[in-house]
Scaffold this motif. Sequence first.
Motif, PDB file in Angstrom:
ATOM      1  N   TRP A   1      15.361 -31.540  -2.826  1.00 36.63           N
ATOM      2  CA  TRP A   1      15.671 -32.130  -4.299  1.00 36.63           C
ATOM      3  C   TRP A   1      16.183 -32.221  -5.682  1.00 36.63           C
ATOM      4  O   TRP A   1      16.175 -32.811  -6.294  1.00 36.63           O
ATOM      5  CB  TRP A   1      13.619 -32.384  -3.907  1.00 36.63           C
ATOM      6  N   LYS A   2      16.753 -30.659  -5.422  1.00 37.36           N
ATOM      7  CA  LYS A   2      17.326 -30.735  -7.122  1.00 37.36           C
ATOM      8  C   LYS A   2      19.001 -31.039  -6.494  1.00 37.36           C
ATOM      9  O   LYS A   2      19.731 -32.418  -7.493  1.00 37.36           O
ATOM     10  CB  LYS A   2      17.799 -28.788  -7.047  1.00 37.36           C
ATOM     11  N   VAL A   3      19.646 -31.267  -5.345  1.00 39.20           N
ATOM     12  CA  VAL A   3      20.586 -31.529  -4.966  1.00 39.20           C
ATOM     13  C   VAL A   3      20.671 -33.697  -5.757  1.00 39.20           C
ATOM     14  O   VAL A   3      21.341 -34.800  -6.382  1.00 39.20           O
ATOM     15  CB  VAL A   3      21.133 -32.202  -3.747  1.00 39.20           C
ATOM     16  N   PHE A   4      19.343 -34.171  -5.498  1.00 43.80           N
ATOM     17  CA  PHE A   4      19.514 -35.462  -5.532  1.00 43.80           C
ATOM     18  C   PHE A   4      18.973 -35.662  -7.197  1.00 43.80           C
ATOM     19  O   PHE A   4      19.677 -37.017  -7.528  1.00 43.80           O
ATOM     20  CB  PHE A   4      17.229 -35.616  -5.077  1.00 43.80           C
ATOM     21  N   PHE A   5      18.473 -35.150  -8.090  1.00 40.47           N
ATOM     22  CA  PHE A   5      18.285 -35.117  -9.216  1.00 40.47           C
ATOM     23  C   PHE A   5      19.240 -34.763  -9.978  1.00 40.47           C
ATOM     24  O   PHE A   5      19.427 -36.114 -11.042  1.00 40.47           O
ATOM     25  CB  PHE A   5      16.835 -34.447  -9.392  1.00 40.47           C
ATOM     26  N   ARG A   6      20.402 -33.212  -9.465  1.00 39.38           N
ATOM     27  CA  ARG A   6      21.001 -33.223 -10.569  1.00 39.38           C
ATOM     28  C   ARG A   6      22.683 -34.225  -9.580  1.00 39.38           C
ATOM     29  O   ARG A   6      23.467 -34.028 -11.112  1.00 39.38           O
ATOM     30  CB  ARG A   6      21.150 -31.850  -9.907  1.00 39.38           C
ATOM     31  N   ILE A   7      22.692 -34.385  -8.961  1.00 42.79           N
ATOM     32  CA  ILE A   7      24.401 -34.975  -7.927  1.00 42.79           C
ATOM     33  C   ILE A   7      24.231 -36.118  -8.371  1.00 42.79           C
ATOM     34  O   ILE A   7      24.706 -36.977  -8.528  1.00 42.79           O
ATOM     35  CB  ILE A   7      24.539 -34.104  -6.800  1.00 42.79           C
ATOM     36  N   THR A   8      23.312 -37.021  -6.717  1.00 39.82           N
ATOM     37  CA  THR A   8      22.861 -38.496  -6.275  1.00 39.82           C
ATOM     38  C   THR A   8      22.333 -38.830  -7.891  1.00 39.82           C
ATOM     39  O   THR A   8      23.105 -39.534  -8.246  1.00 39.82           O
ATOM     40  CB  THR A   8      22.145 -38.016  -5.448  1.00 39.82           C
TER      41      THR A   8
ATOM     42  N   MET B   1      30.662 -33.655  -2.043  1.00 41.51           N
ATOM     43  CA  MET B   1      29.947 -33.688  -3.177  1.00 41.51           C
ATOM     44  C   MET B   1      28.448 -33.191  -2.546  1.00 41.51           C
ATOM     45  O   MET B   1      27.991 -32.077  -3.678  1.00 41.51           O
ATOM     46  CB  MET B   1      29.816 -34.497  -4.416  1.00 41.51           C
ATOM     47  N   ILE B   2      27.963 -33.634  -2.127  1.00 43.02           N
ATOM     48  CA  ILE B   2      26.569 -33.328  -2.072  1.00 43.02           C
ATOM     49  C   ILE B   2      26.844 -32.629  -1.053  1.00 43.02           C
ATOM     50  O   ILE B   2      26.093 -30.955  -1.455  1.00 43.02           O
ATOM     51  CB  ILE B   2      25.633 -35.211  -0.615  1.00 43.02           C
ATOM     52  N   GLU B   3      27.415 -32.309   0.203  1.00 40.29           N
ATOM     53  CA  GLU B   3      27.229 -30.698   1.053  1.00 40.29           C
ATOM     54  C   GLU B   3      27.463 -29.906  -0.272  1.00 40.29           C
ATOM     55  O   GLU B   3      27.584 -28.431   0.727  1.00 40.29           O
ATOM     56  CB  GLU B   3      28.551 -31.515   1.919  1.00 40.29           C
ATOM     57  N   ALA B   4      28.436 -29.839  -0.969  1.00 41.42           N
ATOM     58  CA  ALA B   4      28.989 -28.625  -1.092  1.00 41.42           C
ATOM     59  C   ALA B   4      28.071 -27.850  -2.452  1.00 41.42           C
ATOM     60  O   ALA B   4      27.494 -27.291  -2.256  1.00 41.42           O
ATOM     61  CB  ALA B   4      29.652 -28.787  -2.593  1.00 41.42           C
ATOM     62  N   ALA B   5      26.842 -28.671  -2.987  1.00 39.22           N
ATOM     63  CA  ALA B   5      25.663 -28.021  -3.686  1.00 39.22           C
ATOM     64  C   ALA B   5      24.462 -27.860  -2.856  1.00 39.22           C
ATOM     65  O   ALA B   5      24.246 -26.641  -3.021  1.00 39.22           O
ATOM     66  CB  ALA B   5      25.320 -29.479  -4.238  1.00 39.22           C
ATOM     67  N   GLN B   6      24.775 -28.512  -1.281  1.00 39.09           N
ATOM     68  CA  GLN B   6      23.620 -28.103  -0.427  1.00 39.09           C
ATOM     69  C   GLN B   6      24.471 -26.669   0.170  1.00 39.09           C
ATOM     70  O   GLN B   6      23.152 -25.887   0.326  1.00 39.09           O
ATOM     71  CB  GLN B   6      23.499 -29.177   0.648  1.00 39.09           C
TER      72      GLN B   6
ATOM     73  N   GLY C   1      23.847 -23.389  -1.569  1.00 38.64           N
ATOM     74  CA  GLY C   1      22.380 -23.072  -1.888  1.00 38.64           C
ATOM     75  C   GLY C   1      20.750 -24.318  -2.544  1.00 38.64           C
ATOM     76  O   GLY C   1      20.213 -23.490  -2.914  1.00 38.64           O
ATOM     77  N   MET C   2      21.964 -25.212  -2.917  1.00 39.51           N
ATOM     78  CA  MET C   2      21.011 -26.217  -4.129  1.00 39.51           C
ATOM     79  C   MET C   2      20.370 -26.597  -3.705  1.00 39.51           C
ATOM     80  O   MET C   2      19.899 -27.580  -2.050  1.00 39.51           O
ATOM     81  CB  MET C   2      21.133 -26.892  -4.858  1.00 39.51           C
ATOM     82  N   PRO C   3      18.858 -26.827  -3.594  1.00 43.54           N
ATOM     83  CA  PRO C   3      17.553 -27.408  -2.346  1.00 43.54           C
ATOM     84  C   PRO C   3      17.823 -28.732  -2.662  1.00 43.54           C
ATOM     85  O   PRO C   3      18.857 -29.046  -3.276  1.00 43.54           O
ATOM     86  CB  PRO C   3      15.730 -27.372  -3.066  1.00 43.54           C
TER      87      PRO C   3
END
Length: 577
Positions: free
Chosen positions: A209-216, A197-202, A205-207
């Motif tokens: 910090w956005k991955v952390f706040f929106r996914i993690t 899920m994290i890799e898909a967001a990255q 093109g998601m930065p």
Amino acid sequence: MAILTLPRTEEHESVTTAPNGMRNTAVRAGARRMGVVAFTALLAYLVVLPIVRLQLTAFEDGAAGYSRAFGLSRIGQILWYTLGLAIGSLAIAMVLGTALAWAASRLPRRFAFLEVLPILPIVIPAVASIVGWAFLLSPRPGYLNAMLRNLPWWSHLEEGPVDIYSIEWIVIITGFSLSSFVFMFVRSGFENINSEMIEAAQVSGMPEWKVFFRITLPLLRPTLIYGSGVALLLGLGQFTGPLLLGTNSGVSVLTTEMYFQISDSPAQFATAAALGSPLLVVGVVVVFAQKAMLGNQRRFVTHGGKAFKSQGRPSKAGVAVILVFSLLSTILPLLALVFVALSRYWRGTIDFSTLTFDNFRTIFSGTAVPAAVGNSLMFSFAAMAIVLPLGFVAAGLIVRGQRYPALRLLVDVLVSMPLGVPAVIFGAAFLLTYTTGPIILYGTPWVVILVYVTLMLPFATRMQLSSMLALGDSYLEASRVSGAGFVATNVKILLPLMRGSLGGTAALLFVLLTHEFTASLLVRASRTQVMGTILFEYWSNGGYPLVAAVALVMTGVTAVGVTAAMLAGGADAMSKM
């Protein structure tokens, strides 16, 4: 006369056997329901009955206990210190615990062994850790204070610059100690996040910090809520720090005031019960708030098998965070304990030529310390043997008890209540309950074991509950489809898959039980002293080198026990602790 016998058909056989099968199924279902009811009643007896008996004393004689408690001249300051300690230590613990969990999930492979360091403050008994901090930061003889006074801007001071006996530093020390608990909960959340899920967001093109706040962060919601709730309740119920560091400086919280009321002669149980009422109310509110905010925890499970392994991008910053925390929280207090234990006197300087093992010879030449060590081990193992199966059954009922929704909810509340009730209240409640009829256990090991079992119920249940949720239902369903019964599925499938979780749970329980000080101080008798209570007696008598020696013995015993539990749990035990 010949009798004509017709062959037995399948239809006829089904007619005759169907009622028996239905009757057997109904009997099994009834027996299962009765077992669930009996189990719930047992939990209610352990958790609810002592608290109810204690609180009823506060309402006797027209609620005289409340009149005396909230008529104290210093009650306003006591409430303020209690709230400040809880909120301040919670803020520190959540920041440090989350940062440590992130750091552990980003360790490079060659530094993976460092992930054990944030847990080490739990291995050091709280009473020993606080004593170590006192040796470091006491205003005049503290080692760190003596070093700081050599700096130019503090060279004019005769004591300080840090006063470990102030409320501010009690909050800081408490926050450090609670960080390890938050770390354990949040780290399990990091490990249960599917890296895909994290890799898909990255990749999209998601930065970061956005991955952390929106996914993690949303996926960490259960562990953050549960960890913050645990830290808040532990902060509200703090006893050891305020007792050892705050008594002589006038810093008193609700838990220490309860202890002083019960220590009076005669014991003021009604006043102590009234003082504990605010903690009890807040604890119940926090427990129910956690339930409401968490809801269905299956929403946050991103995988469903034992073979799953979360992967994080390595970061050298994670190594630095863990090493700095370990230096401040573990290494410095331990070094202080070692130097004081090997010295004849406690003073602000270290003279290596005068170091001696006489203090260890002194404590082992008598009978008090060896007896306390033996009692701690015996009581801890007995409590573990009881609470681990109780926690397993409770966790299984919470996860898969859809047939009994009311009892399932009640069990969930009962096993969570000890987290919402400070240990000092349980200690006072068990002391009151088992010093009068119909069951008198005071002075026997059983009163200590029962209070240990009650206090450990949330930890034994929650850690096994997390493991059951992470495993999912696929293995159990496959077992049942293949014809295995309820008992066979749990014994041959579920327990082996949970071996690592059981080892980690056993290790945590051993740590918490051998360190238990608050309730032990209240229910102890002359023959049931444990390591924490005997250390407190040395501290009260001012024998500081002997205190340091006993503290190191406590730490050593705990370390050996944790190692044994980890070896029994296998390679996954440490990650499940």
